[in-house]
Every structure is written in C-alpha cells, then in structure tokens.
Motif scaffolding. Structure first.
Motif, PDB file in Angstrom:
ATOM      1  N   LEU A   1     -10.038   1.934   6.879  1.00  0.00           N
ATOM      2  CA  LEU A   1      -9.243   3.150   6.715  1.00  0.00           C
ATOM      3  C   LEU A   1      -9.914   4.297   7.446  1.00  0.00           C
ATOM      4  CD1 LEU A   1     -10.679   5.276   4.462  1.00  0.00           C
ATOM      5  CD2 LEU A   1      -9.964   3.475   2.914  1.00  0.00           C
TER       6      LEU A   1
ATOM      7  N   CYS B   1      -9.245   0.071  -7.232  1.00  0.00           N
ATOM      8  CA  CYS B   1      -8.479   1.287  -6.909  1.00  0.00           C
ATOM      9  C   CYS B   1      -8.289   2.165  -8.158  1.00  0.00           C
ATOM     10  CB  CYS B   1      -7.126   0.891  -6.324  1.00  0.00           C
ATOM     11  SG  CYS B   1      -6.158   2.329  -5.832  1.00  0.00           S
ATOM     12  N   PRO B   2      -8.738   3.438  -8.106  1.00  0.00           N
ATOM     13  CA  PRO B   2      -8.713   4.280  -9.310  1.00  0.00           C
ATOM     14  C   PRO B   2      -7.397   5.029  -9.531  1.00  0.00           C
ATOM     15  CG  PRO B   2      -9.855   5.424  -7.556  1.00  0.00           C
ATOM     16  CD  PRO B   2      -9.401   4.122  -6.981  1.00  0.00           C
ATOM     17  N   THR B   3      -6.488   5.005  -8.582  1.00  0.00           N
ATOM     18  CA  THR B   3      -5.280   5.836  -8.732  1.00  0.00           C
ATOM     19  C   THR B   3      -4.293   5.211  -9.719  1.00  0.00           C
ATOM     20  OG1 THR B   3      -4.160   4.763  -6.873  1.00  0.00           O
ATOM     21  CG2 THR B   3      -5.485   6.711  -6.372  1.00  0.00           C
TER      22      THR B   3
ATOM     23  N   PHE C   1       0.850  -1.202   0.000  1.00  0.00           N
ATOM     24  CA  PHE C   1       0.000   0.000   0.000  1.00  0.00           C
ATOM     25  C   PHE C   1       0.881   1.246   0.000  1.00  0.00           C
ATOM     26  CE2 PHE C   1      -2.287   3.285   2.496  1.00  0.00           C
ATOM     27  CZ  PHE C   1      -3.387   3.451   1.663  1.00  0.00           C
TER      28      PHE C   1
ATOM     29  N   SER D   1      -2.783   2.410  -5.522  1.00  0.00           N
ATOM     30  CA  SER D   1      -2.396   2.654  -4.128  1.00  0.00           C
ATOM     31  C   SER D   1      -2.293   1.353  -3.349  1.00  0.00           C
ATOM     32  CB  SER D   1      -3.426   3.540  -3.446  1.00  0.00           C
ATOM     33  OG  SER D   1      -3.641   4.703  -4.182  1.00  0.00           O
ATOM     34  N   VAL D   2      -3.108   0.371  -3.731  1.00  0.00           N
ATOM     35  CA  VAL D   2      -3.029  -0.951  -3.103  1.00  0.00           C
ATOM     36  C   VAL D   2      -2.820  -1.954  -4.237  1.00  0.00           C
ATOM     37  CG1 VAL D   2      -5.563  -1.342  -3.096  1.00  0.00           C
ATOM     38  CG2 VAL D   2      -4.123  -2.507  -1.425  1.00  0.00           C
TER      39      VAL D   2
ATOM     40  N   TYR E   1      -4.527   3.145   7.274  1.00  0.00           N
ATOM     41  CA  TYR E   1      -5.139   2.138   6.397  1.00  0.00           C
ATOM     42  C   TYR E   1      -4.711   0.792   6.938  1.00  0.00           C
ATOM     43  CZ  TYR E   1      -6.310   0.036   1.786  1.00  0.00           C
ATOM     44  OH  TYR E   1      -6.857  -0.697   0.759  1.00  0.00           O
TER      45      TYR E   1
ATOM     46  N   CYS F   1      -2.812   7.173  -2.215  1.00  0.00           N
ATOM     47  CA  CYS F   1      -4.216   6.872  -1.890  1.00  0.00           C
ATOM     48  C   CYS F   1      -5.033   8.161  -1.711  1.00  0.00           C
ATOM     49  CB  CYS F   1      -4.270   6.039  -0.606  1.00  0.00           C
ATOM     50  SG  CYS F   1      -5.941   5.694  -0.044  1.00  0.00           S
ATOM     51  N   ILE F   2      -6.252   8.172  -2.298  1.00  0.00           N
ATOM     52  CA  ILE F   2      -7.123   9.349  -2.206  1.00  0.00           C
ATOM     53  C   ILE F   2      -8.306   9.102  -1.251  1.00  0.00           C
ATOM     54  CG2 ILE F   2      -6.508  10.338  -4.454  1.00  0.00           C
ATOM     55  CD1 ILE F   2      -9.070   8.966  -5.576  1.00  0.00           C
ATOM     56  N   SER F   3      -8.227   8.005  -0.524  1.00  0.00           N
ATOM     57  CA  SER F   3      -9.227   7.703   0.503  1.00  0.00           C
ATOM     58  C   SER F   3     -10.653   7.640  -0.057  1.00  0.00           C
ATOM     59  CB  SER F   3      -9.143   8.761   1.612  1.00  0.00           C
ATOM     60  OG  SER F   3      -9.833   8.332   2.743  1.00  0.00           O
ATOM     61  N   CYS F   4     -10.787   7.019  -1.234  1.00  0.00           N
ATOM     62  CA  CYS F   4     -12.103   6.994  -1.898  1.00  0.00           C
ATOM     63  C   CYS F   4     -13.004   5.878  -1.375  1.00  0.00           C
ATOM     64  CB  CYS F   4     -11.918   6.843  -3.402  1.00  0.00           C
ATOM     65  SG  CYS F   4     -11.221   5.243  -3.865  1.00  0.00           S
ATOM     66  N   ASN F   5     -12.447   4.954  -0.636  1.00  0.00           N
ATOM     67  CA  ASN F   5     -13.222   3.860  -0.027  1.00  0.00           C
ATOM     68  C   ASN F   5     -13.625   2.753  -1.009  1.00  0.00           C
ATOM     69  OD1 ASN F   5     -13.530   3.861   2.761  1.00  0.00           O
ATOM     70  ND2 ASN F   5     -15.759   3.868   2.602  1.00  0.00           N
ATOM     71  N   LEU F   6     -13.241   2.865  -2.290  1.00  0.00           N
ATOM     72  CA  LEU F   6     -13.690   1.862  -3.271  1.00  0.00           C
ATOM     73  C   LEU F   6     -13.150   0.467  -2.957  1.00  0.00           C
ATOM     74  CD1 LEU F   6     -13.527   3.851  -6.643  1.00  0.00           C
ATOM     75  CD2 LEU F   6     -15.544   3.159  -5.350  1.00  0.00           C
ATOM     76  N   CYS F   7     -11.919   0.400  -2.456  1.00  0.00           N
ATOM     77  CA  CYS F   7     -11.344  -0.915  -2.119  1.00  0.00           C
ATOM     78  C   CYS F   7     -12.103  -1.542  -0.950  1.00  0.00           C
ATOM     79  CB  CYS F   7      -9.860  -0.784  -1.795  1.00  0.00           C
ATOM     80  SG  CYS F   7      -9.523   0.409  -0.493  1.00  0.00           S
TER      81      CYS F   7
HETATM   82  S1  SF4 Z   1      -9.410   2.293  -3.710  1.00  0.00           S
HETATM   83 FE1  SF4 Z   1      -7.269   2.959  -3.792  1.00  0.00          FE
HETATM   84  S2  SF4 Z   1      -7.380   5.175  -3.564  1.00  0.00           S
HETATM   85 FE2  SF4 Z   1      -9.366   4.393  -2.901  1.00  0.00          FE
HETATM   86  S3  SF4 Z   1      -9.145   4.111  -0.681  1.00  0.00           S
HETATM   87 FE3  SF4 Z   1      -8.612   2.163  -1.604  1.00  0.00          FE
HETATM   88  S4  SF4 Z   1      -6.391   2.226  -1.867  1.00  0.00           S
HETATM   89 FE4  SF4 Z   1      -7.080   4.316  -1.505  1.00  0.00          FE
END
Ligand code: SF4
Ligand code: SF4
Length: 170
Positions: free
Chosen positions: A74, A108-110, A52, A114-115, A91, A57-63
């Motif tokens: 997180l 993860c959209p980054t 990670f 990020s992970v 996280y 990471c943008i803390s979007c919560n998608l994961c």
């Molecule tokens: S999906 Fe990626 S960017 Fe979004 S919270 Fe999880 S690790 Fe972070």
C-alpha cells in the motif's frame, strides 16, 4: 439343478433390490444443484477472494505486517502539504501469493473491516497481471488489475459475486 435355480433366485433378488432403491430415491428431493446455473452459498466463515474498501482503510499497515505471504502493498495518501494522512493512495494484494489465511482481516482495526474475505469461490485468472488486484479511489470493492500491455486498470472480470451485497464482518 439346485445351484442353477439358486443363482436365478439370487440374481432376480438383486435386480429387484436395485430397482427398489432407485424407486425410493426417485421421489426424494435432489441434493445436487445445477451448477453453474445454480450456486451454493458457502457458510459464513468461508474464506473466499478478498475485498477491500478504500474509503474505510486508515492506512495503518497492520495487514501488511500480519500477512505471512508478503502479498499486500500500500501507499499512504498525502495532503496538499505533502504530509501523510490516514488514507491509502493505492492498495494491492497479489492473489498469486495469497494463502487465504485471513490474518489480514483479523489484524484490520476498522469497523467495518477494510479488507475482508468475501464468499466468492469463483475466481479466474487468465494471465499473471490479473492476479495482482489493485484498489484506488472510486475502485469497486472487488478492485481492478493493472494490465501491462494496455498500461491501464481493467475490471476484475474473473470473479463471480455470490452475493449482490457482500456480507462483511465488523
Ligand atoms: S489493517 Fe485495515 S485499515 Fe490498516 S492498512 Fe490494512 S486494510 Fe487498511
Ligand atoms: S489472506 Fe493471508 S496471505 Fe492472503 S493477503 Fe491476507 S494475510 Fe496475506
């Protein structure tokens, strides 16, 4: 008498065949490796232990939403006024529950991710605390674990990196 010589002939032939096979393979390159001194590098899409990157990471919560095992947690970081910002404060992934399905990485959209799954297949947990991998500011990609006995974050020593620089999908 004929049966006796037939037996001698058949057994001698089997011994010569066995030695011939041994001799043939003696001069071929070895297909085995001297593990653990030598380690095989898995194929590119291998799903090893998760890494990670707290900076990306943008803390979007998608994961968290994508994870079928409910093992990611997180907390959003906040600015000076207490407003949530697109960063994580911390996280964590519980490797004791993770089924290595890669859904978190796919969600993860980054760019880069990020992970993501490393190629690390050697992960040792001696106690339950070590299974819950945590990441905070300036923690390494491999993370740390919170030791309840010492009440401190400890290095995740049970994970052996297959690569010094981990390949990472974008
Ligand atoms: S999906 Fe990626 S960017 Fe979004 S919270 Fe999880 S690790 Fe972070
Ligand atoms: S690999 Fe699957 S089970 Fe493990 S944290 Fe990611 S989504 Fe959850």
């Amino acid at each position: 008498m004929i049966k006796y010589f037939a037996n001698v002939f058949n057994n001698s032939r089997a011994i010569v065949q066995g030695h011939w096979i041994t001799l043939k393979y003696m001069f071929k390159p070895a297909v085995t490796i001297h593990y653990p001194d030598e380690k095989l590098v898995p194929f590119e899409k291998f799903r090893g232990a998760l890494l990670f990157d707290q900076q990306v990471c943008i803390s979007c919560n998608l994961c968290v939403k994508a994870c079928p095992s409910n093992c990611i947690q997180l907390e959003n970081a906040k600015n000076e006024t207490g407003k949530k910002i697109a960063k994580v404060e911390w996280y964590s992934i519980d490797f004791g529950k993770c089924n290595f399905c890669r859904l978190c990485e796919e969600a993860c959209p980054t760019k880069p991710k990020s992970v993501w799954h490393s190629l690390d297949y050697e992960v040792i947990f001696v106690k339950r605390d070590e299974m819950v991998r945590c990441w905070k500011k300036d923690f390494p990609f491999v993370g740390k674990y919170f030791d309840r006995k010492t009440q401190d974050f400890m290095d995740a020593e049970g994970q052996v990196s297959i690569h010094d620089v981990q390949p990472r999908r974008s």
